[in-house]
Design a protein around this motif. Structure first.
Motif, PDB file in Angstrom:
ATOM      1  N   PRO A   1       0.732  -1.247   0.112  1.00 35.07           N
ATOM      2  CA  PRO A   1       0.334   0.052   0.132  1.00 35.07           C
ATOM      3  C   PRO A   1       0.837   0.933   0.136  1.00 35.07           C
ATOM      4  O   PRO A   1       0.058   2.136   0.099  1.00 35.07           O
ATOM      5  N   HIS A   2       2.363   0.978   0.111  1.00 37.31           N
ATOM      6  CA  HIS A   2       3.066   2.431   0.680  1.00 37.31           C
ATOM      7  C   HIS A   2       3.474   3.020  -0.827  1.00 37.31           C
ATOM      8  O   HIS A   2       3.343   2.277  -2.149  1.00 37.31           O
ATOM      9  N   ARG A   3       3.428   4.373  -1.102  1.00 34.07           N
ATOM     10  CA  ARG A   3       3.643   5.174  -2.250  1.00 34.07           C
ATOM     11  C   ARG A   3       5.049   4.424  -2.946  1.00 34.07           C
ATOM     12  O   ARG A   3       5.573   4.815  -1.770  1.00 34.07           O
ATOM     13  N   GLY A   4       5.271   4.700  -3.656  1.00 36.70           N
ATOM     14  CA  GLY A   4       6.052   4.486  -4.231  1.00 36.70           C
ATOM     15  C   GLY A   4       6.745   3.202  -4.623  1.00 36.70           C
ATOM     16  O   GLY A   4       8.058   3.230  -5.273  1.00 36.70           O
ATOM     17  N   VAL A   5       6.558   2.569  -4.045  1.00 37.83           N
ATOM     18  CA  VAL A   5       7.106   1.301  -3.915  1.00 37.83           C
ATOM     19  C   VAL A   5       7.300  -0.021  -4.942  1.00 37.83           C
ATOM     20  O   VAL A   5       8.630   0.248  -4.995  1.00 37.83           O
ATOM     21  N   LYS A   6       6.557   0.206  -5.640  1.00 37.88           N
ATOM     22  CA  LYS A   6       6.583  -0.933  -6.950  1.00 37.88           C
ATOM     23  C   LYS A   6       7.497  -0.268  -7.642  1.00 37.88           C
ATOM     24  O   LYS A   6       8.299  -0.319  -8.498  1.00 37.88           O
ATOM     25  N   LYS A   7       8.105   1.333  -7.954  1.00 41.06           N
ATOM     26  CA  LYS A   7       9.079   2.025  -8.566  1.00 41.06           C
ATOM     27  C   LYS A   7      10.968   1.557  -8.246  1.00 41.06           C
ATOM     28  O   LYS A   7      11.395   1.572  -8.970  1.00 41.06           O
ATOM     29  N   THR A   8      10.621   0.799  -7.106  1.00 39.52           N
ATOM     30  CA  THR A   8      11.949   0.703  -6.379  1.00 39.52           C
ATOM     31  C   THR A   8      12.305  -0.820  -5.933  1.00 39.52           C
ATOM     32  O   THR A   8      13.314  -0.299  -6.072  1.00 39.52           O
ATOM     33  N   ILE A   9      10.900  -1.438  -6.056  1.00 39.11           N
ATOM     34  CA  ILE A   9      11.684  -2.968  -5.644  1.00 39.11           C
ATOM     35  C   ILE A   9      11.252  -3.650  -6.887  1.00 39.11           C
ATOM     36  O   ILE A   9       9.962  -3.352  -7.563  1.00 39.11           O
ATOM     37  N   PRO A  10      11.709  -4.391  -7.802  1.00 42.07           N
ATOM     38  CA  PRO A  10      11.832  -5.090  -9.255  1.00 42.07           C
ATOM     39  C   PRO A  10       9.976  -6.025  -8.206  1.00 42.07           C
ATOM     40  O   PRO A  10      10.382  -6.685  -7.894  1.00 42.07           O
ATOM     41  N   ASP A  11       9.796  -6.347  -9.828  1.00 40.67           N
ATOM     42  CA  ASP A  11       8.603  -6.773  -9.790  1.00 40.67           C
ATOM     43  C   ASP A  11       8.494  -7.883 -10.229  1.00 40.67           C
ATOM     44  O   ASP A  11       8.193  -8.283 -11.254  1.00 40.67           O
ATOM     45  N   ILE A  12       9.453  -8.904  -9.430  1.00 39.81           N
ATOM     46  CA  ILE A  12       9.127 -10.197  -9.515  1.00 39.81           C
ATOM     47  C   ILE A  12       7.892 -10.879  -9.624  1.00 39.81           C
ATOM     48  O   ILE A  12       7.126 -10.470  -8.983  1.00 39.81           O
ATOM     49  N   LYS A  13       7.695 -12.029  -9.846  1.00 36.91           N
ATOM     50  CA  LYS A  13       6.289 -12.858  -9.312  1.00 36.91           C
ATOM     51  C   LYS A  13       6.506 -13.021  -8.191  1.00 36.91           C
ATOM     52  O   LYS A  13       7.036 -13.288  -7.376  1.00 36.91           O
ATOM     53  N   SER A  14       4.859 -13.009  -7.822  1.00 39.92           N
ATOM     54  CA  SER A  14       4.546 -13.111  -6.568  1.00 39.92           C
ATOM     55  C   SER A  14       5.172 -14.874  -6.119  1.00 39.92           C
ATOM     56  O   SER A  14       5.169 -15.260  -4.139  1.00 39.92           O
ATOM     57  N   ASP A  15       4.740 -15.607  -7.078  1.00 36.73           N
ATOM     58  CA  ASP A  15       5.196 -16.781  -6.856  1.00 36.73           C
ATOM     59  C   ASP A  15       6.747 -17.274  -6.416  1.00 36.73           C
ATOM     60  O   ASP A  15       7.136 -18.021  -5.822  1.00 36.73           O
ATOM     61  N   ASP A  16       7.427 -16.450  -6.811  1.00 34.18           N
ATOM     62  CA  ASP A  16       8.643 -16.813  -6.740  1.00 34.18           C
ATOM     63  C   ASP A  16       9.339 -16.001  -5.082  1.00 34.18           C
ATOM     64  O   ASP A  16       9.820 -16.272  -3.905  1.00 34.18           O
ATOM     65  N   ARG A  17       8.586 -14.852  -4.739  1.00 40.85           N
ATOM     66  CA  ARG A  17       8.592 -14.501  -3.243  1.00 40.85           C
ATOM     67  C   ARG A  17       7.964 -15.479  -2.283  1.00 40.85           C
ATOM     68  O   ARG A  17       8.571 -15.942  -0.749  1.00 40.85           O
ATOM     69  N   ILE A  18       6.908 -16.071  -2.990  1.00 42.01           N
ATOM     70  CA  ILE A  18       6.290 -17.281  -1.637  1.00 42.01           C
ATOM     71  C   ILE A  18       7.015 -18.178  -1.806  1.00 42.01           C
ATOM     72  O   ILE A  18       7.178 -19.285  -0.525  1.00 42.01           O
ATOM     73  N   ASN A  19       7.684 -19.404  -2.680  1.00 42.40           N
ATOM     74  CA  ASN A  19       8.585 -20.214  -2.373  1.00 42.40           C
ATOM     75  C   ASN A  19       9.986 -19.699  -1.772  1.00 42.40           C
ATOM     76  O   ASN A  19      10.089 -20.510  -0.795  1.00 42.40           O
ATOM     77  N   MET A  20      10.646 -18.626  -1.931  1.00 45.10           N
ATOM     78  CA  MET A  20      11.370 -18.328  -1.291  1.00 45.10           C
ATOM     79  C   MET A  20      11.098 -18.339   0.248  1.00 45.10           C
ATOM     80  O   MET A  20      10.895 -18.811   1.321  1.00 45.10           O
ATOM     81  N   ILE A  21       9.933 -18.148   0.889  1.00 48.40           N
ATOM     82  CA  ILE A  21       9.707 -18.041   2.181  1.00 48.40           C
ATOM     83  C   ILE A  21       8.888 -19.360   2.820  1.00 48.40           C
ATOM     84  O   ILE A  21       9.681 -19.847   3.816  1.00 48.40           O
ATOM     85  N   LYS A  22       8.507 -20.031   1.641  1.00 49.03           N
ATOM     86  CA  LYS A  22       8.262 -21.350   1.773  1.00 49.03           C
ATOM     87  C   LYS A  22       9.371 -22.275   2.236  1.00 49.03           C
ATOM     88  O   LYS A  22      10.149 -23.040   3.519  1.00 49.03           O
ATOM     89  N   LEU A  23      10.883 -22.161   1.443  1.00 50.56           N
ATOM     90  CA  LEU A  23      12.167 -22.482   1.992  1.00 50.56           C
ATOM     91  C   LEU A  23      12.735 -22.088   3.154  1.00 50.56           C
ATOM     92  O   LEU A  23      13.460 -22.417   3.842  1.00 50.56           O
ATOM     93  N   ALA A  24      12.128 -20.909   3.022  1.00 51.80           N
ATOM     94  CA  ALA A  24      12.803 -20.270   4.294  1.00 51.80           C
ATOM     95  C   ALA A  24      12.681 -20.797   5.661  1.00 51.80           C
ATOM     96  O   ALA A  24      12.740 -20.968   7.174  1.00 51.80           O
ATOM     97  N   ILE A  25      11.242 -20.904   6.312  1.00 54.06           N
ATOM     98  CA  ILE A  25      10.320 -21.630   7.536  1.00 54.06           C
ATOM     99  C   ILE A  25      10.345 -22.942   7.278  1.00 54.06           C
ATOM    100  O   ILE A  25       9.930 -23.275   8.981  1.00 54.06           O
ATOM    101  N   ARG A  26      10.065 -23.509   5.963  1.00 59.31           N
ATOM    102  CA  ARG A  26      10.156 -25.330   6.191  1.00 59.31           C
ATOM    103  C   ARG A  26      10.856 -25.690   7.475  1.00 59.31           C
ATOM    104  O   ARG A  26       9.608 -27.046   7.920  1.00 59.31           O
ATOM    105  N   ASP A  27      11.860 -25.390   8.064  1.00 64.41           N
ATOM    106  CA  ASP A  27      12.169 -26.034   9.382  1.00 64.41           C
ATOM    107  C   ASP A  27      11.830 -25.615  10.472  1.00 64.41           C
ATOM    108  O   ASP A  27      11.862 -26.395  11.341  1.00 64.41           O
ATOM    109  N   ASN A  28      11.013 -25.045  10.370  1.00 65.59           N
ATOM    110  CA  ASN A  28      10.459 -23.970  11.680  1.00 65.59           C
ATOM    111  C   ASN A  28       8.775 -24.521  12.212  1.00 65.59           C
ATOM    112  O   ASN A  28       8.028 -23.690  11.257  1.00 65.59           O
ATOM    113  N   PRO A  29       8.467 -25.117  12.934  1.00 64.11           N
ATOM    114  CA  PRO A  29       6.959 -25.886  13.225  1.00 64.11           C
ATOM    115  C   PRO A  29       6.471 -24.669  13.877  1.00 64.11           C
ATOM    116  O   PRO A  29       4.839 -24.570  13.181  1.00 64.11           O
TER     117      PRO A  29
END
Length: 214
Positions: free
Chosen positions: A65-93
């Motif tokens: 929701p923050h103004r200007g964020v889309k201009k400063t952050i690379p627009d990678i696919k949501s699936d890539d961000r989600i997959n990285m989260i899954k990899l990062a947290i998978r060992d923590n119950p």
């Protein structure tokens, strides 16, 4: 019995059922996670432990929701961000991924997200985790007066920011790691190592998919 009366009875039964269930205490760490890094994980773990929570949810934005964020952050696919989260947290119950904002689409406003989560889980107390630097911006958040009645805000203490707000804040001290997603993206772009800044599996994923090279 008319339809409205039936709906009222069903609502009362649903409320009575949930009122007999034990309250769950769930933390929420939201953001773009572009990419998720060790700083996010340390904060989530410390809040989980210090507040004796049942779980911490990682809640990726669909569109920040923050103004200007889309201009400063690379627009990678949501699936890539989600997959990285899954990899990062998978060992923590006690870490989980929450897809509420991704599924809903559009701009991810916290008020709408919390309202939806509470409707779905009326027996849950939510603890929304924000950095100490974000606390001073709370007056600018959409529907903030209603929001503070719906969720507990958890402020992560930051050097250089005072622990004060006109809103109720649960303050938590965590180890300060000078890591940011923007730093990681720049290092990748420059061909520098990101080892010990992100989990190994996330570093592998970034390299394998060629993320942030452009």
């Amino acid at each position: 019995m008319n339809t409205n009366t039936q709906k009222q009875l069903l609502t009362k039964e649903k409320l009575a059922f949930h009122s007999n269930l034990p309250k769950r205490h769930i933390g929420i760490l939201g953001g773009t996670f572009n990419p998720i890094h060790l700083g996010h994980l340390v904060i989530a773990e410390q809040v989980y432990e210090q507040l004796c929570l049942d779980k911490v949810l990682f809640l990726p934005d669909k569109i920040p929701p923050h103004r200007g964020v889309k201009k400063t952050i690379p627009d990678i696919k949501s699936d890539d961000r989600i997959n990285m989260i899954k990899l990062a947290i998978r060992d923590n119950p006690h870490f989980d991924l929450d897809m509420t904002d991704i599924r809903r689409g559009g701009v991810s406003y916290t008020y709408e997200t919390i309202q939806l989560l509470k409707d779905l889980n009326p027996n849950t107390e939510y603890y929304f985790i924000i950095g100490g630097d974000m606390v001073e911006n709370l007056p600018k958040w959409a529907h903030i007066d209603e929001l503070v009645q719906m969720v507990h805000f958890v402020g992560v203490c930051r050097k250089g920011f005072e622990k004060k707000s006109k809103y109720p804040i649960l303050w938590v001290n965590t180890p300060e790691l000078e890591i940011s997603s923007s730093m990681i993206r720049q290092k990748v772009k420059n061909g520098q190592s990101i080892k010990y800044l992100v989990p190994d599996d996330v570093a592998w994923y970034i390299n394998d998919r060629g993320l942030y090279n452009d």
